[in-house]
Design a protein around this motif. Structure first.
Motif, mmCIF file in Angstrom:
data_model
loop_
_atom_site.group_PDB
_atom_site.id
_atom_site.type_symbol
_atom_site.label_atom_id
_atom_site.label_comp_id
_atom_site.label_asym_id
_atom_site.label_seq_id
_atom_site.Cartn_x
_atom_site.Cartn_y
_atom_site.Cartn_z
ATOM 1 N N GLU A 117 -6.440 -5.392 3.844
ATOM 2 C CA GLU A 117 -5.615 -5.620 4.848
ATOM 3 C C GLU A 117 -6.205 -5.517 6.449
ATOM 4 O O GLU A 117 -6.129 -6.134 7.300
ATOM 5 N N VAL A 118 -7.254 -4.461 6.537
ATOM 6 C CA VAL A 118 -7.875 -4.137 7.755
ATOM 7 C C VAL A 118 -9.077 -4.991 7.926
ATOM 8 O O VAL A 118 -9.626 -4.518 9.020
ATOM 9 N N GLY A 119 -9.468 -5.731 6.903
ATOM 10 C CA GLY A 119 -10.606 -6.478 7.194
ATOM 11 C C GLY A 119 -12.031 -5.680 6.564
ATOM 12 O O GLY A 119 -13.098 -6.118 7.135
ATOM 13 N N LEU A 120 -11.975 -4.764 6.112
ATOM 14 C CA LEU A 120 -12.934 -3.889 5.513
ATOM 15 C C LEU A 120 -13.284 -4.132 4.089
ATOM 16 O O LEU A 120 -14.019 -3.229 3.382
ATOM 17 N N ALA A 121 -12.659 -5.282 3.476
ATOM 18 C CA ALA A 121 -13.030 -5.322 1.896
ATOM 19 C C ALA A 121 -14.409 -5.348 1.494
ATOM 20 O O ALA A 121 -14.801 -4.955 0.451
ATOM 21 N N GLY B 17 -9.295 3.856 10.024
ATOM 22 C CA GLY B 17 -8.208 4.680 10.458
ATOM 23 C C GLY B 17 -6.939 4.178 10.058
ATOM 24 O O GLY B 17 -5.797 4.933 9.790
ATOM 25 N N VAL B 18 -6.742 2.970 10.555
ATOM 26 C CA VAL B 18 -5.622 2.088 10.282
ATOM 27 C C VAL B 18 -5.233 2.183 8.859
ATOM 28 O O VAL B 18 -4.151 2.362 8.330
ATOM 29 N N ALA B 19 -6.492 2.026 8.010
ATOM 30 C CA ALA B 19 -6.152 1.598 6.504
ATOM 31 C C ALA B 19 -5.618 3.140 6.079
ATOM 32 O O ALA B 19 -4.815 3.158 4.986
ATOM 33 N N THR B 20 -6.145 4.009 6.563
ATOM 34 C CA THR B 20 -5.618 5.421 6.107
ATOM 35 C C THR B 20 -4.266 5.842 6.570
ATOM 36 O O THR B 20 -3.413 6.355 5.632
ATOM 37 N N ALA B 21 -3.772 5.388 7.772
ATOM 38 C CA ALA B 21 -2.386 5.324 7.996
ATOM 39 C C ALA B 21 -1.647 4.591 6.968
ATOM 40 O O ALA B 21 -0.300 4.813 6.610
ATOM 41 N N LEU B 22 -1.940 3.594 6.588
ATOM 42 C CA LEU B 22 -1.291 2.464 5.774
ATOM 43 C C LEU B 22 -1.287 3.017 4.463
ATOM 44 O O LEU B 22 -0.356 2.396 3.474
ATOM 45 N N MET C 1 -14.909 -0.611 13.494
ATOM 46 C CA MET C 1 -14.734 -0.438 12.083
ATOM 47 C C MET C 1 -13.985 0.940 11.549
ATOM 48 O O MET C 1 -13.200 0.959 10.832
ATOM 49 N N LYS C 2 -14.634 1.916 12.403
ATOM 50 C CA LYS C 2 -13.966 3.368 12.117
ATOM 51 C C LYS C 2 -12.248 3.353 12.472
ATOM 52 O O LYS C 2 -11.619 3.882 11.881
#
Length: 306
Positions: free
Chosen positions: A114-118, A137-142, A132-133
């Protein structure tokens, strides 16, 4: 929902947050504004239980955050994208958080996508760029699919595509009925993203209202008038009770008029046979309103150089 009531924090003799009260409601993006040193980060940390208040209380969904077991299921937060173990991979970082919060490991792959880091999941975080960090961080929040989300300066280090992606993400999360609380210094982002604002200065509440209402507080509102008869028009409008100033470097051919609406200015110009080349009402500016209303709360002011 986030509710803050009479929240206070002191560091020695300095009061960082001073009896602060506001509410952040679901279904909208609420921006959190204030000059450097206003107490924004301290307030966010107290909401999350990372700092103990000297007085008052902050609750998330009706109770203090620490009362929530498996916190990532209730609140997702990005406060500092750099506070991650650089030797871990993104997947390992998220997997550890998922296990400790009782979250399905399938969420790890989903939020990375979802955050583009696949494609970066197996890379060590220490080699990530700041942008990227921020995405991590957004991935962690989600990760816990929480109803409440808090972000502190999330677009730092993001390229234009990343900023646009973040903006759309915040709007989507709010449209899903979540509570989205966003701290940023970028007025353009607040204008394009936020519905409501909480504005503080020196730890005290300055405003809690819609973006439109706050911007309308600016005293810089007025009408830009173009004419080659500036002296005559200035005299006519001043006699009618308006305030008239030249506009910037445009010289005397453009004036900024406050105190009279556009139709009255046009009528007066017509009555006195003054030709107008422009008559434009200025839109309220969030940045101008912010600078005016927080002027007395700026802790560090730069002097002018010669």
């Amino acid at each position: 929902m986030i509710e803050v009531h009479e929240l206070t924090k002191r560091y020695g003799g300095k009061t960082a947050v001073d009896r602060l009260s506001f509410t952040v409601r679901p279904g909208q993006v609420t921006g959190f504004l204030g000059p450097n040193g206003a107490g924004k980060s301290t307030t966010l940390r107290m909401i999350l239980g990372l700092e103990a208040p000297a007085g008052g209380a902050a609750t998330v969904s009706g109770v203090p955050f620490r009362s929530h077991s498996r916190g990532l299921r209730h609140v997702g937060a990005l406060l500092d994208a750099g506070q991650v173990h650089g030797g871990r991979t993104a997947t390992a970082h998220l997997s550890a958080l998922a296990r400790s919060n009782g979250i399905s490991p399938r969420r790890v792959e989903k939020v990375l996508h979802e955050v583009g880091l696949a494609d970066a999941g197996r890379r060590r975080i220490g080699g990530f760029s700041l942008g990227m960090k921020q995405r991590l961080g957004v991935a962690t929040a989600l990760l816990g699919d929480p109803p409440v989300l808090m972000f502190d300066e999330p677009v730092n280090g993001m390229d234009p595509e990343g900023v646009l992606w973040m903006r759309r993400l915040f709007r989507r999360l709010a449209a899903e009925g979540r509570t989205v609380f966003l701290s940023s210094h970028l007025m353009s982002e607040m204008e394009n993203t936020a519905d409501q604002l909480v504005v503080i200065g020196r730890g005290k509440l300055i405003a809690a209202e819609s973006v439109r209402e706050f911007a309308a507080r600016s005293t810089s509102l007025g009408v830009v008038v173009g004419t080659r008869q500036a002296a005559e028009l200035t005299a006519v409008l001043t006699a009618a009770g308006a305030s008239v100033e030249p506009e910037g470097s445009a010289g005397a051919e453009k004036l900024v008029v406050t105190g009279l609406p556009t139709d009255r200015i046009a009528a007066l110009a017509f009555e006195h046979r003054i030709l107008l080349t422009e008559l434009t009402a200025r839109a309220p500016s969030l940045e101008e309103a912010f600078m005016e209303l927080t002027a007395d709360s700026i802790e560090y002011q730069a002097g002018q150089t010669r």
